[in-house]
Structure formats: C-alpha cells, structure tokens
Design an enzyme around this catalytic site. Sequence first.
Site, PDB file in Angstrom:
ATOM      1  N   HIS A  35      -7.423   9.457  -2.429  1.00  0.00           N
ATOM      2  CA  HIS A  35      -6.904   9.377  -1.061  1.00  0.00           C
ATOM      3  C   HIS A  35      -7.821  10.053  -0.027  1.00  0.00           C
ATOM      4  CE1 HIS A  35      -2.722   8.975   1.010  1.00  0.00           C
ATOM      5  NE2 HIS A  35      -3.673   8.756   1.875  1.00  0.00           N
ATOM      6  N   ASN A  64       4.202  -9.674  11.824  1.00  0.00           N
ATOM      7  CA  ASN A  64       2.852  -9.203  11.527  1.00  0.00           C
ATOM      8  C   ASN A  64       2.100 -10.079  10.530  1.00  0.00           C
ATOM      9  OD1 ASN A  64       3.532  -7.145  13.231  1.00  0.00           O
ATOM     10  ND2 ASN A  64       3.692  -5.567  11.660  1.00  0.00           N
ATOM     11  N   SER A  85      -1.513   3.327  14.948  1.00  0.00           N
ATOM     12  CA  SER A  85      -0.451   4.271  14.559  1.00  0.00           C
ATOM     13  C   SER A  85       0.380   4.792  15.742  1.00  0.00           C
ATOM     14  CB  SER A  85      -1.125   5.440  13.816  1.00  0.00           C
ATOM     15  OG  SER A  85      -0.318   5.930  12.797  1.00  0.00           O
ATOM     16  N   PRO A  86       0.930   3.903  16.580  1.00  0.00           N
ATOM     17  CA  PRO A  86       1.541   4.363  17.823  1.00  0.00           C
ATOM     18  C   PRO A  86       2.711   5.338  17.644  1.00  0.00           C
ATOM     19  CG  PRO A  86       2.111   2.068  17.366  1.00  0.00           C
ATOM     20  CD  PRO A  86       1.052   2.451  16.391  1.00  0.00           C
ATOM     21  N   ASP A  96       0.840  -1.207   0.000  1.00  0.00           N
ATOM     22  CA  ASP A  96       0.000   0.000   0.000  1.00  0.00           C
ATOM     23  C   ASP A  96       0.868   1.247   0.000  1.00  0.00           C
ATOM     24  OD1 ASP A  96      -2.723   1.306   0.474  1.00  0.00           O
ATOM     25  OD2 ASP A  96      -1.479   2.201   2.043  1.00  0.00           O
ATOM     26  N   LEU A 132      -2.809  -0.805  13.915  1.00  0.00           N
ATOM     27  CA  LEU A 132      -2.198  -0.916  15.249  1.00  0.00           C
ATOM     28  C   LEU A 132      -2.392   0.391  16.022  1.00  0.00           C
ATOM     29  CD1 LEU A 132       1.127  -2.600  14.024  1.00  0.00           C
ATOM     30  CD2 LEU A 132      -0.979  -3.717  14.807  1.00  0.00           C
ATOM     31  N   TYR A 190       3.001   9.822  -0.222  1.00  0.00           N
ATOM     32  CA  TYR A 190       4.003   9.197   0.652  1.00  0.00           C
ATOM     33  C   TYR A 190       5.418   9.454   0.131  1.00  0.00           C
ATOM     34  CZ  TYR A 190       0.014   6.444   2.447  1.00  0.00           C
ATOM     35  OH  TYR A 190      -1.187   6.045   2.975  1.00  0.00           O
ATOM     36  N   LYS A 234      -2.542   5.785  -4.463  1.00  0.00           N
ATOM     37  CA  LYS A 234      -3.635   6.747  -4.261  1.00  0.00           C
ATOM     38  C   LYS A 234      -3.255   8.106  -4.818  1.00  0.00           C
ATOM     39  CE  LYS A 234      -3.799   4.713   0.376  1.00  0.00           C
ATOM     40  NZ  LYS A 234      -2.383   4.443   0.687  1.00  0.00           N
ATOM     41  N   LYS A 283       1.971  -0.942   9.014  1.00  0.00           N
ATOM     42  CA  LYS A 283       3.243  -0.408   8.521  1.00  0.00           C
ATOM     43  C   LYS A 283       4.379  -0.908   9.400  1.00  0.00           C
ATOM     44  CE  LYS A 283       6.831   2.434   8.915  1.00  0.00           C
ATOM     45  NZ  LYS A 283       7.664   2.793  10.088  1.00  0.00           N
ATOM     46  N   SER A 284       5.435  -1.366   8.791  1.00  0.00           N
ATOM     47  CA  SER A 284       6.673  -1.569   9.526  1.00  0.00           C
ATOM     48  C   SER A 284       7.832  -1.481   8.562  1.00  0.00           C
ATOM     49  CB  SER A 284       6.700  -2.916  10.235  1.00  0.00           C
ATOM     50  OG  SER A 284       7.939  -3.017  10.905  1.00  0.00           O
ATOM     51  N   SER A 313      -3.934   2.059   9.631  1.00  0.00           N
ATOM     52  CA  SER A 313      -3.507   2.252  11.027  1.00  0.00           C
ATOM     53  C   SER A 313      -4.080   1.136  11.921  1.00  0.00           C
ATOM     54  CB  SER A 313      -3.920   3.625  11.555  1.00  0.00           C
ATOM     55  OG  SER A 313      -3.398   4.653  10.758  1.00  0.00           O
ATOM     56  N   ASN A 373     -11.021   7.323   3.017  1.00  0.00           N
ATOM     57  CA  ASN A 373     -11.490   8.381   3.923  1.00  0.00           C
ATOM     58  C   ASN A 373     -12.817   8.998   3.471  1.00  0.00           C
ATOM     59  OD1 ASN A 373      -9.159   8.458   5.800  1.00  0.00           O
ATOM     60  ND2 ASN A 373      -8.037   9.037   3.947  1.00  0.00           N
TER      61      ASN A 373
HETATM   62  N1  NAP Z   1      -5.494   6.113   3.400  1.00  0.00           N
HETATM   63  C1  NAP Z   1      -5.009   6.869   4.371  1.00  0.00           C
HETATM   64  O1  NAP Z   1      -5.371   8.054   4.517  1.00  0.00           O
HETATM   65  C2  NAP Z   1      -4.022   6.276   5.311  1.00  0.00           C
HETATM   66  C3  NAP Z   1      -3.761   6.930   6.534  1.00  0.00           C
HETATM   67  C4  NAP Z   1      -2.845   6.329   7.405  1.00  0.00           C
HETATM   68  C5  NAP Z   1      -2.225   5.141   7.056  1.00  0.00           C
HETATM   69  N2  NAP Z   1      -2.473   4.567   5.847  1.00  0.00           N
HETATM   70  C6  NAP Z   1      -1.792   3.307   5.437  1.00  0.00           C
HETATM   71  O2  NAP Z   1      -1.844   2.383   6.536  1.00  0.00           O
HETATM   72  C7  NAP Z   1      -0.529   2.001   6.898  1.00  0.00           C
HETATM   73  C8  NAP Z   1      -0.444   1.681   8.375  1.00  0.00           C
HETATM   74  O3  NAP Z   1      -0.869   2.761   9.183  1.00  0.00           O
HETATM   75  P1  NAP Z   1       0.104   3.569  10.148  1.00  0.00           P
HETATM   76  O4  NAP Z   1       1.448   3.631   9.521  1.00  0.00           O
HETATM   77  O5  NAP Z   1      -0.578   4.848  10.460  1.00  0.00           O
HETATM   78  O6  NAP Z   1       0.118   2.774  11.511  1.00  0.00           O
HETATM   79  P2  NAP Z   1       0.089   1.289  12.084  1.00  0.00           P
HETATM   80  O7  NAP Z   1       0.313   0.301  11.014  1.00  0.00           O
HETATM   81  O8  NAP Z   1      -1.125   1.194  12.919  1.00  0.00           O
HETATM   82  O9  NAP Z   1       1.348   1.309  13.071  1.00  0.00           O
HETATM   83  C9  NAP Z   1       2.643   1.377  12.574  1.00  0.00           C
HETATM   84  C10 NAP Z   1       3.598   1.475  13.747  1.00  0.00           C
HETATM   85  O10 NAP Z   1       3.587   0.266  14.492  1.00  0.00           O
HETATM   86  C11 NAP Z   1       4.905  -0.219  14.610  1.00  0.00           C
HETATM   87  N3  NAP Z   1       4.884  -1.671  14.502  1.00  0.00           N
HETATM   88  C12 NAP Z   1       4.524  -2.400  13.418  1.00  0.00           C
HETATM   89  N4  NAP Z   1       4.628  -3.695  13.673  1.00  0.00           N
HETATM   90  C13 NAP Z   1       5.092  -3.811  14.943  1.00  0.00           C
HETATM   91  C14 NAP Z   1       5.403  -4.911  15.762  1.00  0.00           C
HETATM   92  N5  NAP Z   1       5.280  -6.173  15.328  1.00  0.00           N
HETATM   93  N6  NAP Z   1       5.841  -4.670  17.022  1.00  0.00           N
HETATM   94  C15 NAP Z   1       5.966  -3.402  17.480  1.00  0.00           C
HETATM   95  N7  NAP Z   1       5.685  -2.315  16.729  1.00  0.00           N
HETATM   96  C16 NAP Z   1       5.244  -2.517  15.473  1.00  0.00           C
HETATM   97  C17 NAP Z   1       5.691   0.380  13.470  1.00  0.00           C
HETATM   98  O11 NAP Z   1       7.036   0.548  13.820  1.00  0.00           O
HETATM   99  P3  NAP Z   1       8.246  -0.139  12.993  1.00  0.00           P
HETATM  100  O12 NAP Z   1       8.289   0.502  11.636  1.00  0.00           O
HETATM  101  O13 NAP Z   1       9.426   0.157  13.823  1.00  0.00           O
HETATM  102  O14 NAP Z   1       7.937  -1.606  12.955  1.00  0.00           O
HETATM  103  C18 NAP Z   1       5.016   1.716  13.302  1.00  0.00           C
HETATM  104  O15 NAP Z   1       5.576   2.648  14.182  1.00  0.00           O
HETATM  105  C19 NAP Z   1       0.326   3.180   6.443  1.00  0.00           C
HETATM  106  O16 NAP Z   1       1.689   2.866   6.354  1.00  0.00           O
HETATM  107  C20 NAP Z   1      -0.312   3.500   5.122  1.00  0.00           C
HETATM  108  O17 NAP Z   1       0.122   2.572   4.129  1.00  0.00           O
HETATM  109  C21 NAP Z   1      -3.376   5.096   4.988  1.00  0.00           C
END
Ligand code: NAP
Length: 416
Positions: free
Chosen positions: A209, A358, A299-300, A142, A297, A147, A176, A348-349, A295, A247
């Site tokens: 997006h 994951n 989005s910590p 994704d 997880l 980005y 997107k 995301k990682s 997000s 969204n």
């Molecule tokens: N459409 C939209 O508007 C929109 C908005 C937000 C996000 N997104 C998409 O969704 C994806 C994910 O959302 P997000 O990036 O906001 O947050 P997320 O996936 O909820 O959380 C990512 C965070 O969790 C950590 N993490 C991941 N796996 C882990 C594990 N096994 N143990 C401990 N920590 C872990 C990651 O750190 P590390 O990198 O250190 O593992 C990162 O800091 C984005 O990358 C993007 O592709 C889309």
Amino acid sequence: MLSSARVLSSAKSTVSSHRFQVLKSNQPLGSPDFAAALPQRKHRSVRVGASLSRNTDPVRWTQSTLAGLLAAGLLSAGSLRPLSASAAVSMAAAVDPKSVPTTKLNSGFDIPVIGWGTFGANDDLGTKATHTALAAGYRFIDTGVTYGNEGAIGKALKEELSSGKIKREDLFICSKLWSDQHSESGAYNAVKGSLKALNVDYIDLYLIHWPVTDKTGDKFTPPTEETWKGLERAVDEGLVKSIGLSNYSPEKIEPWIKDARIKPAVNQVEVHAHFRNARVREFAKANNIHVTAYSPLSSPANVKDMGMDMPNLMEDKTVLELAKKYNKSPTQVLLRWGIQNGNSVIPKSASAEHQQANINIFDFELSAEDQQKLSSFSYQAKCITGEGFGYSEKGPWHTYEELWNEPEPAQQPRPS
Ligand SMILES: NC(=O)c1ccc[n+]([C@@H]2O[C@H](COP(=O)([O-])OP(=O)(O)OC[C@H]3O[C@@H](n4cnc5c(N)ncnc54)[C@H](OP(=O)(O)O)[C@@H]3O)[C@@H](O)[C@H]2O)c1
C-alpha cells in the site's frame, strides 16, 4: 447542497476526527461555512478512514451522533436539508461487464479499466454497496487491509458467488497490505488474511500500500525487496495472480526492480486532472507497469471533511463545459479522461446511483483537443500527501520530498 447520505457521512467523519467542540451549530453540514468551522489542516491523513472502519453500524452510529449533536445544541435541525433536485443524479442503466474494456498487465492477466473504490464503505454499507456495484456492472473491486472492509465485501462476494449470479473468474479483486505488514512473512500472511476476509481462494492483484513500514528511524526497513519476496511466494502458490505497488516513486522502485523475479504489474497512485502525476506515469510506462489512478474525482468528500482548501474538480468550469458538450456528467468526463490516459480508474461511491453513473462512460469519447484541455490545468496538488502517516518527524521519511522524491507543489491560487 448535499444528499442526505453525504450529510450523514460528513457528520460522521467530521465528528470522529475533530470532536464536538469544534462544530458550530448554525452552519449547514458540509457547507463551505461548516468546513471553515473545522480546524484548518494543511493536509488530511488516514484518520478519517480509520475511525470510519471501527464503527460497527454506520447508519445507527450516524443517527445517534446527529441526535447527540442536536441535543447538545451543537447542530440546528435546520442545518439538515434534503437533497436538492439539482444535486440528484439520474439513474443510468447498468453496464454489461463484458463491455468494459480491459488492459493486459505484464503478468498476462487483464485488468478492467474501471473499478469500484471502496474506501469508507464499511460494515453493512460495504456489503450493500458491493452488491450494488456488481449490479451496476463493476467486476474490479479495490480494497485494502487498512480500509477495514474486506469482511463486508467478502460477505457480499460469498452471497453472489454461491448464488451462481457471478463467477469468480469474472471478478478482479485488488487488496493491499498495510504498513505494519511489511517483511517476507508479513506480506505472505497479509495475503492469507485477505483471502479469508474476502471469502475467496485467490486474489487478482495484491499491492504494497505504501513505501512505509511501522519501523521509524532513518532507515526504511524492512526494505521493499523482502516484502516483495513474500508476495512472490503468494504468486508461486497460486494465492495471488498479480502483484504490485501503491504510492511508490520511481526512485523507490528502481533500486530493486531489475533483480525482482516477478516485476510489479501495477503502481496505484493518485491521478486526476488536478494532479496528473506525470513523472510517475512516465516511469511506469517505460517499465511496462500499469497505473491505476486513485482518487480520480480528486476525493472531494475527504478534502471537504478535513477542511483542506482545494478546488472540487466536479465544479471546474472547463469540466462543466465539457459535460454539457458531451451530454454527460462532470464525473463521467473526469473518469473518461482517466481511462483515455491509459490508466484504470477506481472512483469510490457508496451510492447505487453514483456507481451506475460512473461506469456509464463507454458510450462517448473525448476528442484529442478536449483530452488535452483537461491535461493542461495549471493547478496541481495532491489530495493525499501522506503527511503524518507516510512522512513525519519520526522518519524514515521526514518530509513530503523524502516520501515522494519530488518537491511539494507550492501553494497555488484556486482556479477561477
Ligand atoms: N492506494 C491508496 O493509497 C489509495 C488512496 C486513496 C484512495 N484509494 C482508492 O481509490 C478510491 C477512490 O478514491 P477516493 O475515495 O479518495 O476519492 P474519489 O473516488 O476521487 O471521490 C469519491 C467521492 O466522490 C463522490 N462521488 C462519486 N461518484 C459521484 C458522482 N457520480 N456524483 C457526485 N459525487 C460522486 C463520492 O461520494 P458518494 O459515495 O456519495 O457517491 C465520494 O465522496 C478509494 O475508495 C480507494 O479504493 C487508494
């Protein structure tokens, strides 16, 4: 305590967003005290990602930034600590991509139920993390124009595809268009730009997006119907397989969906146990639109970096109990909850270990009772509210409620 990589990314995004003078030298980076030292923002915006994507070499940038902070006395050397044993994530085995379940979209194509979220994985890190994600077994990637990492991902894809290790038809690539690319020609050209950057000759899923354009004022213009026609043209020409939204509230889909020649296949929205987003998911189900949960997880890292006062789902008592019960990590439990809801999830990682952990969620199942436990948290709030870039005084959406067509959740006590 945080991993060194996490410390680096925390320092990087914090500094780019808030400048040096807000830092206190005696707080460990990423610690609650460090977060408390940041200017308190009610909500985060995309500024962190935007600043990350402009930096060319994240490792060198971070090293020199940390050196600068140390030299300026804004950071003490003792505040940089190595990863503690308890925070280390054990290496899980790679998953056979063929064993990852898929869901049929209304377009007839299959979407894997887990994808790799790439926000913040840019430049060399983005290329490397694409390779490690593919090695871990992900085939769904994704990304998005905003980005700034389509090129970094495209570089890895070219290498993988030309080596013959992976076939194009086994991948599911989602990108997107950004808010300045609305309109029929804007959307069509956005697809062309993404194809070039990603080094592929078709994209599996292309999304709008945000229901937001670069035009301000009281009217949302150009309307989604126009932008959608550009995406339909991209489908007609075989440039894109499926098209969708991200969204979008039901109210922002309903007015035009019945007349759309091609129905949206996906709505990508925030979903996790602290924001179930039930109304949007129910609408999607009733209209045969698949939901991808972003997000997943909660989005910590971004929440912490922006100094938002939100609980970390991975530290929730119930999640920890279930992790123990199933002999899985909290992250695996949260992702399993996501897919058992019928959504696809895109954690995301940028770490190979986390990526592998994951995707290792297909050897257990949460019982109906435990699934329900995770579906009943009273604390509910969005991590990504759109404040500043999705709604602002400039319009057309002035408030949270105008953007999302539902009231902003009231401030809630943190779960104990
Ligand atoms: N459409 C939209 O508007 C929109 C908005 C937000 C996000 N997104 C998409 O969704 C994806 C994910 O959302 P997000 O990036 O906001 O947050 P997320 O996936 O909820 O959380 C990512 C965070 O969790 C950590 N993490 C991941 N796996 C882990 C594990 N096994 N143990 C401990 N920590 C872990 C990651 O750190 P590390 O990198 O250190 O593992 C990162 O800091 C984005 O990358 C993007 O592709 C889309």
